[in-house]
Design a protein around this motif. Structure first.
Motif, PDB file in Angstrom:
ATOM      1  N   LEU A  83      -4.916  -1.705  -6.165  1.00 26.23           N
ATOM      2  CA  LEU A  83      -5.658  -2.533  -5.218  1.00 26.23           C
ATOM      3  C   LEU A  83      -5.912  -3.930  -5.784  1.00 26.23           C
ATOM      4  CD1 LEU A  83      -8.259   0.042  -3.829  1.00 26.23           C
ATOM      5  CD2 LEU A  83      -6.161  -0.782  -2.736  1.00 26.23           C
TER       6      LEU A  83
ATOM      7  N   LEU B  26       0.827  -1.207   0.000  1.00 24.22           N
ATOM      8  CA  LEU B  26       0.000   0.000   0.000  1.00 24.22           C
ATOM      9  C   LEU B  26       0.862   1.258   0.000  1.00 24.22           C
ATOM     10  CD1 LEU B  26      -2.843  -1.023   2.487  1.00 24.22           C
ATOM     11  CD2 LEU B  26      -3.059  -0.683   0.021  1.00 24.22           C
TER      12      LEU B  26
ATOM     13  N   ILE C  67      -2.817  -6.053  -5.411  1.00 20.30           N
ATOM     14  CA  ILE C  67      -2.610  -6.490  -4.027  1.00 20.30           C
ATOM     15  C   ILE C  67      -3.529  -7.660  -3.708  1.00 20.30           C
ATOM     16  CG2 ILE C  67      -2.845  -5.803  -1.609  1.00 20.30           C
ATOM     17  CD1 ILE C  67      -1.993  -2.991  -2.438  1.00 20.30           C
ATOM     18  N   VAL C  68      -4.779  -7.579  -4.128  1.00 22.54           N
ATOM     19  CA  VAL C  68      -5.717  -8.689  -3.915  1.00 22.54           C
ATOM     20  C   VAL C  68      -5.230  -9.941  -4.632  1.00 22.54           C
ATOM     21  CG1 VAL C  68      -8.067  -9.490  -4.380  1.00 22.54           C
ATOM     22  CG2 VAL C  68      -7.695  -7.168  -3.536  1.00 22.54           C
TER      23      VAL C  68
ATOM     24  N   ILE D 158      -5.623   3.712  -8.912  1.00 21.27           N
ATOM     25  CA  ILE D 158      -5.968   3.174  -7.592  1.00 21.27           C
ATOM     26  C   ILE D 158      -6.576   1.791  -7.726  1.00 21.27           C
ATOM     27  CG2 ILE D 158      -7.497   3.488  -5.611  1.00 21.27           C
ATOM     28  CD1 ILE D 158      -7.112   6.514  -5.960  1.00 21.27           C
TER      29      ILE D 158
END
Length: 319
Positions: free
Chosen positions: A300, A9, A303-304, A296
């Protein structure tokens, strides 16, 4: 795992700063990138241009302007104001994000289910008529431009201009809270168009990886031990799906790019249409806001993907 997610993050925040900086500098060096001229309209009086430059702080050095811009984004969560409507970019995005999220999430679910399902069936029935038809269709869908496919489906199935009038056509989108059934039916054709290319890529990749996996020694050993074929296939799918999960993070960017064309073709009032109009009129604050939002989503999503990858493959450990 928690430390890894926090670290990702933080690196994602650094990446957003880089993206915002690049867009700011790019739009300032473009020949048509003077915000004062764009906001003043056609044939503006020089005094009006100077007054707008004073209000916008364009007389300040470029590094100072960049710092003020980044501070507005990351401290106050303000993306600026449209040059033409004078509306807040954050407000414009907030009004339209539900339509884009509905389109993107539905298309992602469809492409994952259809792509993996077709890929598994083709891998288990290699060289059959079904396999040849599925892979031929996948190759066609990969090659078909989204705007062309959308117009073709409207011509065939739209309730207003279609040959077979079965589904709502362009301009029929309504919000989920207004009419859930109409919301669902109005998005069926856009979901199919937006998901088709990615689903075809997933199907072909899944077929190749699963076909190789099912020939591995541990699969033959599992069969020799008398394990049921359904369980053997399940283990093979779990091993073969890892490259698919990795590709998902990349395909999110493709999905968001395709959403612009699909929203334009089907006249869906989402962020893609607003971005398309902003590009046509050089409304740079709106373009910057939508690009940052897309960045963004991509960060994200990746990361998932890493978290899911660690769950699917026990050998993967993040620290």
């Amino acid at each position: 795992m928690i430390r890894y997610i926090i670290r990702r993050l933080l690196w994602g925040a650094v990446l957003l700063v880089i993206v915002a900086t690049l867009m700011f500098v790019l739009f300032r060096i473009l020949p048509t990138g003077n915000p004062a001229l764009l906001r003043a309209g056609r044939d503006p009086h020089p005094n009006l241009v100077k007054e707008i430059e004073r209000v916008l702080g364009l007389g300040k050095p470029l590094p100072v302007q960049l710092w003020d811009y980044l501070k507005e984004i990351f401290v106050h969560f303000q993306f600026g104001y449209s040059y033409y409507s004078q509306e807040s970019v954050r407000g414009l995005i907030g009004e339209r994000i539900s339509a884009t999220v509905s389109l993107a999430v539905g298309a992602a679910v469809l492409w994952i289910v259809a792509g993996l399902g077709v890929g598994v069936i083709s891998a288990l029935r290699r060289h059959s008529i079904m396999d040849r038809f599925a892979m031929g269709s996948a190759l066609f869908l990969i090659s078909a431009p989204e705007f062309w496919l959308g117009l073709g489906l409207l011509y065939l199935f739209a309730s207003d201009i279609g040959v077979i009038k079965v589904l709502p056509g362009a301009g029929t989108y309504v919000g989920l809270t207004s009419d859930p059934w109409k919301w669902f039916t109005s998005l069926i054709l856009p979901w199919i168009v937006l998901a088709s290319g990615s689903a075809a890529v997933f199907a072909r990749l899944m077929r190749g990886t699963l076909s190789e996996t099912m020939r591995e020694d541990y699969i033959r050993t599992a069969r020799a031990k008398g394990l049921r074929e359904k369980e053997v296939v399940r283990q093979g799918i779990r091993a073969a799906i890892n490259p698919i999960v990795t590709l998902f993070g990349i395909e999110v960017g493709v999905l968001l790019g395709g959403a612009i064309l699909v929203e334009v073709v089907f006249n869906i009032p989402g962020i893609g249409v607003e971005n398309y109009k902003a590009i046509q009129s050089s409304d740079f604050p709106v373009v910057q806001g939508t690009v940052l939002l897309a960045a963004i989503f991509i960060i994200l999503a990746n990361i998932v993907v890493d978290v899911v990858y660690a769950y699917l493959d026990p050998r993967v450990r993040y620290s």
